[in-house]
Structure formats: structure tokens, C-alpha cells
Scaffold this motif. Structure first.
Motif, PDB file in Angstrom:
ATOM      1  N   VAL A 172     153.061 -11.469   0.645  1.00 14.28           N
ATOM      2  CA  VAL A 172     153.097 -10.365   1.785  1.00 14.28           C
ATOM      3  C   VAL A 172     154.565 -10.458   2.034  1.00 14.28           C
ATOM      4  O   VAL A 172     155.384  -9.341   2.416  1.00 14.28           O
ATOM      5  N   ILE A 175     157.238  -8.569  -0.178  1.00 14.66           N
ATOM      6  CA  ILE A 175     156.768  -7.104  -0.894  1.00 14.66           C
ATOM      7  C   ILE A 175     157.267  -6.652   0.839  1.00 14.66           C
ATOM      8  O   ILE A 175     158.546  -5.795   0.772  1.00 14.66           O
ATOM      9  N   PHE A 176     156.934  -7.456   1.876  1.00 13.76           N
ATOM     10  CA  PHE A 176     157.269  -6.623   3.666  1.00 13.76           C
ATOM     11  C   PHE A 176     158.418  -7.463   4.235  1.00 13.76           C
ATOM     12  O   PHE A 176     158.904  -6.654   5.158  1.00 13.76           O
ATOM     13  N   LYS A 309     148.950   1.442   3.453  1.00 13.54           N
ATOM     14  CA  LYS A 309     149.586   1.023   2.401  1.00 13.54           C
ATOM     15  C   LYS A 309     149.263  -0.472   2.623  1.00 13.54           C
ATOM     16  O   LYS A 309     149.550  -1.506   1.621  1.00 13.54           O
ATOM     17  N   PHE A 310     150.090  -1.451   3.458  1.00 11.73           N
ATOM     18  CA  PHE A 310     149.581  -2.369   3.988  1.00 11.73           C
ATOM     19  C   PHE A 310     148.556  -3.053   3.955  1.00 11.73           C
ATOM     20  O   PHE A 310     148.360  -4.409   2.977  1.00 11.73           O
ATOM     21  N   LEU A 312     145.321  -1.417   2.050  1.00 11.73           N
ATOM     22  CA  LEU A 312     145.342  -1.364   0.283  1.00 11.73           C
ATOM     23  C   LEU A 312     146.448  -2.904  -0.439  1.00 11.73           C
ATOM     24  O   LEU A 312     145.767  -3.335  -1.067  1.00 11.73           O
ATOM     25  N   THR A 313     147.303  -2.767  -0.124  1.00  5.74           N
ATOM     26  CA  THR A 313     147.938  -3.650  -0.349  1.00  5.74           C
ATOM     27  C   THR A 313     147.427  -5.403  -0.745  1.00  5.74           C
ATOM     28  O   THR A 313     147.313  -5.926  -1.552  1.00  5.74           O
ATOM     29  N   LEU A 314     147.941  -5.914   0.937  1.00  2.00           N
ATOM     30  CA  LEU A 314     146.987  -6.833   1.184  1.00  2.00           C
ATOM     31  C   LEU A 314     145.301  -7.164   0.500  1.00  2.00           C
ATOM     32  O   LEU A 314     145.003  -8.221  -0.045  1.00  2.00           O
ATOM     33  N   ALA A 316     144.616  -6.082  -2.517  1.00  2.69           N
ATOM     34  CA  ALA A 316     144.670  -5.996  -3.833  1.00  2.69           C
ATOM     35  C   ALA A 316     145.388  -7.504  -3.839  1.00  2.69           C
ATOM     36  O   ALA A 316     144.833  -8.506  -4.960  1.00  2.69           O
ATOM     37  N   VAL A 317     145.625  -8.160  -3.518  1.00  2.37           N
ATOM     38  CA  VAL A 317     147.047  -9.365  -2.672  1.00  2.37           C
ATOM     39  C   VAL A 317     146.005 -10.191  -3.239  1.00  2.37           C
ATOM     40  O   VAL A 317     145.318 -11.197  -3.874  1.00  2.37           O
TER      41      VAL A 317
END
Length: 334
Positions: A172, A175-176, A309-310, A312-314, A316-317
Motif C-alpha cells: 500500500v 502504491i499510494f 480506487k483505494f 478495490l486496490t486494497l 485485490a492486494v
């Protein structure tokens, strides 16, 4: 809203009472003047359901009590003061600190959101989100009690929870960085009215928070226990055995089950142990690690507090890292 919540709590209480009545008076019902042919699967359902719930309830009570104590007596400023903040270096101490917070996956999200608003780095907040519901002392005790005959599950849950929290926090951060991923929404909290208009004592607030959280999380425990017991009572043993022994498929199935039933982490071990004889050790560990990190109820809360966005990314991770970790655990240790 209050009336709807009250109706739900009454319905849950009546459901539990019905199962308890059936368990206590099953023989009398079968031998009554009007004999009833009760299918064996219904008897199994009733027995498994009650065994899960009665074992889990003490740990659920302990968890919500300690969580309420923290909410009432520990300020966010105190937590923020002792929270490490510097990049990747902060991941390990942040994970250790998260392990001291006996709160479940839904209770930790509003706390972390408030801390991030006050300056906690995003990736440290994520470490708290995924680590605290697994590593805290109450969850360790409940897992130990449920799996005391198989300590591999206990050590795997705690070890993988610790390692994965660091890995997920690091991803995380990569990415962010420290971008603002919070939505600008009002923070809704429980309100309790008082006749004289004065603020209640911290102990009264603790009781209020405890009762709120107990009924909020207790219904998920009952729902999860009912699904787990129904699955084992009505699905054939041959089918369960066929899907429960394959390493990758059984792990995915148990991860999906953990996501859907949304159990509180203080009680999920008692649902998981009911599958011990039919599912592989790796898939049970997958259930115990993935569920506290991600389920339906905390997904909805994340979407309410953080940008899509955060979230959905989290998601998936977390899903990919947990699945890979379970496969490696299966390969190296089982």
C-alpha cells in the motif's frame, strides 16, 4: 432505525431460544404422545449450531468489553503519539502495536479513519486494519481454545497474520505513498440521550459501547454459525471431502466463505474448528486469516470511509497476498 434494530435483536434472541429449546427437549419431543419424526439432519444442525455459539459467546463478550474499554478510556491522541510514521521502517513496530488492540475488523475501521484524519500515514492505518483483528490477545485466546488439539493452526494464524500485515502495508505504501484516500463524509457515531443533559461517566459509555457492539457483532456470529452448521448437516460428507482436501480450491472456498459470513474475529475460530475433520489445515488457516482482513461488512464500511480506487486496490492486494501465502504455507509446512 432504532425500532428496526430492536426488532432484529428480538428476532435473533427468539431464533437462539428456539435452537436452545430444541436442544434441551429433543428427547421429550420425540417421545411425546404425538411422536414426531425429526430428520437426523435437523438434529445435527441444532447440535452443531449450539456448540459453535455457546463456545464462542464468552470470547465475543470479552472482545467487545475490552474494545469498549479502549474506546472510552484511550484517546486517539495517545494512540497517535506512540504510532511510528516513517515509511517502510515503521511497518514492523506498527504491526506490533496493532497486536495490542483487541478490536474486531468492523470496530477498527472508524478508529483508523479518525487517526488518519489526525495525521497517521495511510499505510500504517492499513497495518492496523489488517493486523489488529487477527493478532490481538482475545483472538489468540479464542483460537488457542478452539484449536488446542492442533497448535499448527494457532501458530499459522498468528504468524501469517503478522507477516502479511507487514507485506500488505508495504505494498500500500509503494502504491499510494501518503496520498489522501479518505472520503469527505461526516463521522456517524452512536448517540445516547441523557435526561439531565450531562455527559455520562466513562464506565457508562463503556457499557453503551459494549451493548451496541455485542448486538452488532452477535448477529453475525449467529448467522455464520447457522450457515456453517447447515452446510455440514445437509451437504453430503462425500462432497465436502472432495472439495476440502484440494489445496488451492479448498482455500479459495474457505476464503469466500469467510468473506460472505462476515464473522467477528473473536469468535470465528469456533466456526472454523467445526470444519476441521473435513477441510484441510491450509484452508482453515485461509478462513482464519482472510476473514478478519476482509469481509462483506468491513468492505461496506471501507467504501463509506475511503475512496473506491483505494478500497478495490486494497481488496485485490489482501486477496492475492493471502492466497499466495496459504499456498506457500501448504507447500513448506504441511
Amino acid at each position: 432505525m432504532f425500532q428496526q434494530s430492536t426488532r432484529e435483536n428480538i428476532l435473533i434472541f427468539l431464533l437462539f431460544s428456539l435452537f436452545l429449546f430444541g436442544f434441551m427437549f429433543m428427547e421429550e419431543i420425540k417421545n411425546s404422545a404425538i411422536p414426531l419424526e425429526i430428520p437426523g439432519s435437523l438434529i445435527d444442525l441444532n447440535t452443531i449450531f449450539l456448540s459453535i455459539v455457546l463456545e464462542a459467546f464468552p470470547f465475543l463478550l470479552l472482545g467487545v468489553f475490552v474494545s469498549a474499554l479502549i474506546q472510552s478510556f484511550v484517546s486517539e491522541e495517545t494512540i497517535k503519539r506512540f504510532t511510528p510514521k516513517k515509511g517502510y521502517i515503521a511497518l514492523v513496530p506498527a504491526t506490533v502495536m496493532a497486536a495490542l488492540f483487541p478490536v474486531c475488523e468492523c470496530a477498527i475501521i472508524p478508529v483508523v479513519r479518525r487517526l488518519i484524519k489526525k495525521g497517521m500515514p495511510l499505510h500504517i492505518g492499513v497495518v492496523f486494519l489488517v493486523a489488529a483483528p487477527i493478532l490481538n490477545p482475545v483472538v489468540f485466546l479464542s483460537t488457542f481454545y478452539a484449536f488446542r488439539s492442533d497448535m499448527t493452526v494457532v501458530y499459522a494464524r498468528m504468524g501469517l497474520g503478522f507477516i502479511l500485515a507487514i507485506i500488505i502495508g508495504g505494498i500500500v505504501y509503494t502504491i499510494f505513498k501518503n496520498k489522501d484516500m479518505l472520503k469527505t463524509v461526516e463521522n456517524h457515531t452512536h448517540a445516547h440521550s441523557h435526561q439531565n443533559g450531562s455527559e455520562p461517566s466513562k464506565w457508562k459509555l463503556t457499557m453503551y459501547h459494549m451493548s451496541d457492539e455485542f448486538f452488532d457483532t452477535g448477529k453475525f456470529l449467529l448467522f455464520g454459525a447457522l450457515l456453517a452448521s447447515a452446510f455440514q448437516a445437509f451437504v453430503s460428507r462425500e462432497f465436502i471431502a472432495s472439495i476440502g482436501t484440494e489445496a488451492w480450491s479448498s482455500s479459495l472456498i474457505m476464503m469466500a466463505f469467510a468473506y460472505l459470513v462476515s464473522l467477528c474475529s473473536e469468535a470465528d475460530a469456533f466456526v472454523a474448528v467445526s470444519f476441521q475433520s473435513t477441510f484441510s489445515t491450509a484452508s482453515i488457516v485461509a478462513f482464519l486469516v482472510y476473514g478478519p482482513m476482509l469481509d462483506i461488512k468491513n468492505t461496506l464500511m471501507l467504501l463509506a470511509y475511503f475512496k473506491k480506487k483505494f478500497v478495490l486496490t486494497l481488496m485485490a492486494v489482501i486477496t492475492v497476498t493471502v492466497f499466495i501465502a496459504i499456498l506457500l504455507f501448504q507447500l513448506l509446512f504441511l
